[in-house]
Design a protein around this motif. Sequence first.
Motif, PDB file in Angstrom:
ATOM      1  N   MET A   1       1.003  -1.339   0.003  1.00 55.46           N
ATOM      2  CA  MET A   1       0.149  -0.028  -0.010  1.00 55.46           C
ATOM      3  C   MET A   1       1.001   1.406  -0.053  1.00 55.46           C
ATOM      4  SD  MET A   1      -2.703   1.566   0.004  1.00 55.46           S
ATOM      5  CE  MET A   1      -3.854   0.199   0.111  1.00 55.46           C
ATOM      6  N   MET A   2       0.621   2.127  -0.898  1.00 56.40           N
ATOM      7  CA  MET A   2       1.228   3.351  -0.898  1.00 56.40           C
ATOM      8  C   MET A   2       1.008   4.219   0.550  1.00 56.40           C
ATOM      9  SD  MET A   2       0.507   6.677  -3.550  1.00 56.40           S
ATOM     10  CE  MET A   2      -1.109   6.802  -3.080  1.00 56.40           C
ATOM     11  N   ASN A   3       2.124   4.750   0.741  1.00 56.54           N
ATOM     12  CA  ASN A   3       2.403   5.819   1.940  1.00 56.54           C
ATOM     13  C   ASN A   3       2.517   6.908   1.388  1.00 56.54           C
ATOM     14  OD1 ASN A   3       2.679   6.906   4.346  1.00 56.54           O
ATOM     15  ND2 ASN A   3       4.289   5.675   4.942  1.00 56.54           N
ATOM     16  N   SER A   4       1.545   7.783   1.264  1.00 58.02           N
ATOM     17  CA  SER A   4       1.608   9.133   0.498  1.00 58.02           C
ATOM     18  C   SER A   4       2.405  10.048   1.286  1.00 58.02           C
ATOM     19  CB  SER A   4       0.190   9.583   0.509  1.00 58.02           C
ATOM     20  OG  SER A   4      -0.614   9.647   1.375  1.00 58.02           O
ATOM     21  N   GLY A   5       2.746  10.142   2.702  1.00 56.18           N
ATOM     22  CA  GLY A   5       3.476  10.999   3.296  1.00 56.18           C
ATOM     23  C   GLY A   5       4.290  10.800   4.573  1.00 56.18           C
ATOM     24  N   LYS A   6       5.238  11.694   4.699  1.00 53.28           N
ATOM     25  CA  LYS A   6       5.969  11.408   6.036  1.00 53.28           C
ATOM     26  C   LYS A   6       5.404  12.381   6.945  1.00 53.28           C
ATOM     27  CE  LYS A   6      10.688  11.114   7.477  1.00 53.28           C
ATOM     28  NZ  LYS A   6      10.615  12.425   8.407  1.00 53.28           N
ATOM     29  N   LEU A   7       5.397  11.884   8.213  1.00 52.48           N
ATOM     30  CA  LEU A   7       4.997  12.671   9.377  1.00 52.48           C
ATOM     31  C   LEU A   7       5.925  13.436   9.966  1.00 52.48           C
ATOM     32  CD1 LEU A   7       2.801  13.549  11.751  1.00 52.48           C
ATOM     33  CD2 LEU A   7       3.365  11.198  12.860  1.00 52.48           C
ATOM     34  N   GLU A   8       5.551  14.575   9.988  1.00 52.09           N
ATOM     35  CA  GLU A   8       6.749  15.590  10.656  1.00 52.09           C
ATOM     36  C   GLU A   8       6.318  16.210  11.861  1.00 52.09           C
ATOM     37  OE1 GLU A   8       9.250  17.858   8.316  1.00 52.09           O
ATOM     38  OE2 GLU A   8       9.778  15.982   6.922  1.00 52.09           O
ATOM     39  N   ILE A   9       7.084  16.223  12.829  1.00 52.63           N
ATOM     40  CA  ILE A   9       6.457  16.706  14.191  1.00 52.63           C
ATOM     41  C   ILE A   9       7.594  18.009  14.525  1.00 52.63           C
ATOM     42  CG2 ILE A   9       6.293  16.641  16.769  1.00 52.63           C
ATOM     43  CD1 ILE A   9       5.147  13.786  15.935  1.00 52.63           C
ATOM     44  N   THR A  10       7.212  19.209  14.957  1.00 51.94           N
ATOM     45  CA  THR A  10       8.149  20.085  15.157  1.00 51.94           C
ATOM     46  C   THR A  10       7.594  20.913  16.294  1.00 51.94           C
ATOM     47  OG1 THR A  10       6.955  21.749  13.821  1.00 51.94           O
ATOM     48  CG2 THR A  10       8.864  20.725  12.794  1.00 51.94           C
ATOM     49  N   THR A  11       8.302  21.608  17.250  1.00 45.58           N
ATOM     50  CA  THR A  11       8.100  22.185  18.435  1.00 45.58           C
ATOM     51  C   THR A  11       8.557  23.878  18.053  1.00 45.58           C
ATOM     52  OG1 THR A  11      10.171  21.548  19.272  1.00 45.58           O
ATOM     53  CG2 THR A  11       8.026  20.291  19.927  1.00 45.58           C
ATOM     54  N   PRO A  12       7.507  24.560  17.403  1.00 46.60           N
ATOM     55  CA  PRO A  12       8.008  25.922  16.949  1.00 46.60           C
ATOM     56  C   PRO A  12       7.993  26.762  18.274  1.00 46.60           C
ATOM     57  CG  PRO A  12       5.672  25.594  16.355  1.00 46.60           C
ATOM     58  CD  PRO A  12       5.990  24.164  16.658  1.00 46.60           C
ATOM     59  N   SER A  13       7.417  26.688  19.168  1.00 45.95           N
ATOM     60  CA  SER A  13       7.507  27.351  20.382  1.00 45.95           C
ATOM     61  C   SER A  13       7.182  26.621  21.667  1.00 45.95           C
ATOM     62  CB  SER A  13       6.321  28.469  20.344  1.00 45.95           C
ATOM     63  OG  SER A  13       5.169  27.919  21.024  1.00 45.95           O
ATOM     64  N   ASP A  14       7.378  27.284  22.769  1.00 51.59           N
ATOM     65  CA  ASP A  14       7.510  26.620  23.937  1.00 51.59           C
ATOM     66  C   ASP A  14       6.220  25.692  24.358  1.00 51.59           C
ATOM     67  OD1 ASP A  14       9.964  27.072  24.835  1.00 51.59           O
ATOM     68  OD2 ASP A  14       9.385  28.777  26.395  1.00 51.59           O
ATOM     69  N   ARG A  15       5.212  26.083  23.918  1.00 52.38           N
ATOM     70  CA  ARG A  15       3.855  25.491  24.239  1.00 52.38           C
ATOM     71  C   ARG A  15       3.212  25.034  23.110  1.00 52.38           C
ATOM     72  NH1 ARG A  15       0.144  30.178  25.848  1.00 52.38           N
ATOM     73  NH2 ARG A  15      -1.313  28.337  26.086  1.00 52.38           N
ATOM     74  N   GLU A  16       3.779  24.873  21.594  1.00 55.33           N
ATOM     75  CA  GLU A  16       3.208  24.117  20.796  1.00 55.33           C
ATOM     76  C   GLU A  16       3.829  22.870  20.284  1.00 55.33           C
ATOM     77  OE1 GLU A  16       1.743  27.035  17.303  1.00 55.33           O
ATOM     78  OE2 GLU A  16       3.559  27.977  18.202  1.00 55.33           O
ATOM     79  N   MET A  17       3.150  22.152  19.419  1.00 53.46           N
ATOM     80  CA  MET A  17       3.385  20.896  19.005  1.00 53.46           C
ATOM     81  C   MET A  17       2.733  20.862  17.539  1.00 53.46           C
ATOM     82  SD  MET A  17       4.845  17.739  19.194  1.00 53.46           S
ATOM     83  CE  MET A  17       4.829  17.379  20.693  1.00 53.46           C
ATOM     84  N   VAL A  18       3.514  20.779  16.585  1.00 52.55           N
ATOM     85  CA  VAL A  18       2.934  20.841  15.277  1.00 52.55           C
ATOM     86  C   VAL A  18       3.112  19.579  14.388  1.00 52.55           C
ATOM     87  CG1 VAL A  18       2.708  22.093  13.064  1.00 52.55           C
ATOM     88  CG2 VAL A  18       3.120  23.181  15.105  1.00 52.55           C
ATOM     89  N   MET A  19       2.180  18.786  13.854  1.00 49.38           N
ATOM     90  CA  MET A  19       2.290  17.959  12.804  1.00 49.38           C
ATOM     91  C   MET A  19       1.842  18.006  11.523  1.00 49.38           C
ATOM     92  SD  MET A  19       0.848  14.276  14.995  1.00 49.38           S
ATOM     93  CE  MET A  19      -0.694  14.889  15.492  1.00 49.38           C
ATOM     94  N   THR A  20       2.618  17.718  10.721  1.00 49.48           N
ATOM     95  CA  THR A  20       2.258  17.825   9.176  1.00 49.48           C
ATOM     96  C   THR A  20       2.385  16.540   8.365  1.00 49.48           C
ATOM     97  OG1 THR A  20       4.562  18.457   8.540  1.00 49.48           O
ATOM     98  CG2 THR A  20       2.847  20.215   8.916  1.00 49.48           C
ATOM     99  N   ARG A  21       1.569  16.224   7.713  1.00 50.37           N
ATOM    100  CA  ARG A  21       1.397  14.928   7.063  1.00 50.37           C
ATOM    101  C   ARG A  21       0.486  15.159   5.558  1.00 50.37           C
ATOM    102  NH1 ARG A  21       0.508   9.771   5.529  1.00 50.37           N
ATOM    103  NH2 ARG A  21       1.137   7.955   6.657  1.00 50.37           N
ATOM    104  N   ALA A  22       0.904  14.628   4.572  1.00 52.72           N
ATOM    105  CA  ALA A  22       0.280  14.523   3.218  1.00 52.72           C
ATOM    106  C   ALA A  22      -0.580  13.342   3.117  1.00 52.72           C
ATOM    107  CB  ALA A  22       1.182  14.783   2.171  1.00 52.72           C
ATOM    108  N   PHE A  23      -1.699  13.223   2.600  1.00 55.79           N
ATOM    109  CA  PHE A  23      -2.562  12.146   2.292  1.00 55.79           C
ATOM    110  C   PHE A  23      -2.979  12.118   0.784  1.00 55.79           C
ATOM    111  CE2 PHE A  23      -2.824  12.846   6.807  1.00 55.79           C
ATOM    112  CZ  PHE A  23      -2.591  11.503   7.534  1.00 55.79           C
ATOM    113  N   ASN A  24      -3.009  10.994   0.192  1.00 58.93           N
ATOM    114  CA  ASN A  24      -3.492  10.764  -1.037  1.00 58.93           C
ATOM    115  C   ASN A  24      -4.914  10.456  -1.210  1.00 58.93           C
ATOM    116  OD1 ASN A  24      -2.950  10.649  -3.725  1.00 58.93           O
ATOM    117  ND2 ASN A  24      -2.919   8.457  -3.643  1.00 58.93           N
TER     118      ASN A  24
END
Lengths: 163, 119
Positions: A1-24
């Motif tokens: 099965m195709m995996n359309s994206g890689k999950l990335e996690i960043t912590t741009p500030s002290d209180r934030e958590m950001v996840m980004t991912r692409a889906f087909n």
Amino acid sequence: MMNSGKLEITTPSDREMVMTRAFNAPRTLVFECYTKPELLKRWMTGPEGWSFVVCEVDLKVGGKFRFVWRNVRGTDMGMGGVYREIAVPERLVNTELFDEDWTGGETLTTLILTEQSGKTFLKSTTIYSSKEARDGALGTNMEQGMNASFDKLEILLENLEKN
Amino acid sequence: MNHTITPSDRLDATFAALSDPTRRAILVRLAKGEASVMDLAKPFSMSQPAISKHLRVLEKAGLVSRGRSAQRRPRHIVAKPLAEASDWLENYRKIWEDNFQQLDLLLEELKSKSPGKEI
């Protein structure tokens, strides 16, 4: 099965958590997967060995949701929250709080879905109540943290070097 | 007064220390072996006091420690806090990566079931 994206996690500030991912898939479907219990139960199953046993969604502004997962030993992990903003199929804002409150108080999550050429780009930003709170999950992983290996350090440093 | 340092405090200090590109570069350099302030200042074309300032932040966060050699005081990297920070992010990432892989499968199935929603 195709995996359309890689999950990335960043912590741009002290209180934030950001996840980004692409889906087909178009974002209407991704949005449905985030808001329909019968679909949520099929993917948000958590770590291996856990099952999604309670999934209640009252999708309206001010409406509540309640999720409970259960592991093979019968231990429950529950969480719930309130929907603050709903803009189908592009934006969903909700509060979240685990029963055990290991995130140090309520968090606020904003899900943003953008569609391009049939692909959906997901950005989920969680804001924690304090900078200490963001790291609350560590409590469950301390042992692992203590036994941390140099391999992981190497990988982290490689990533740092690339940035 | 109670000054107990919790794992959470350590993570805060680690992430704060990592938020600066020069400090990340210093860690990358120290991962290859210990170095003196003078050694470290060279590749960054920065003054020794400027590098020392960054080193103090890294030392406070427990990411770097000072050698005993009285003359050079070489700095070396301390792996544990970085590894803990890495572990924490990695655990969180893994749970969501697993979920999202299942979402991929579900979306494929939904796409094939709902021709009306074709792109």
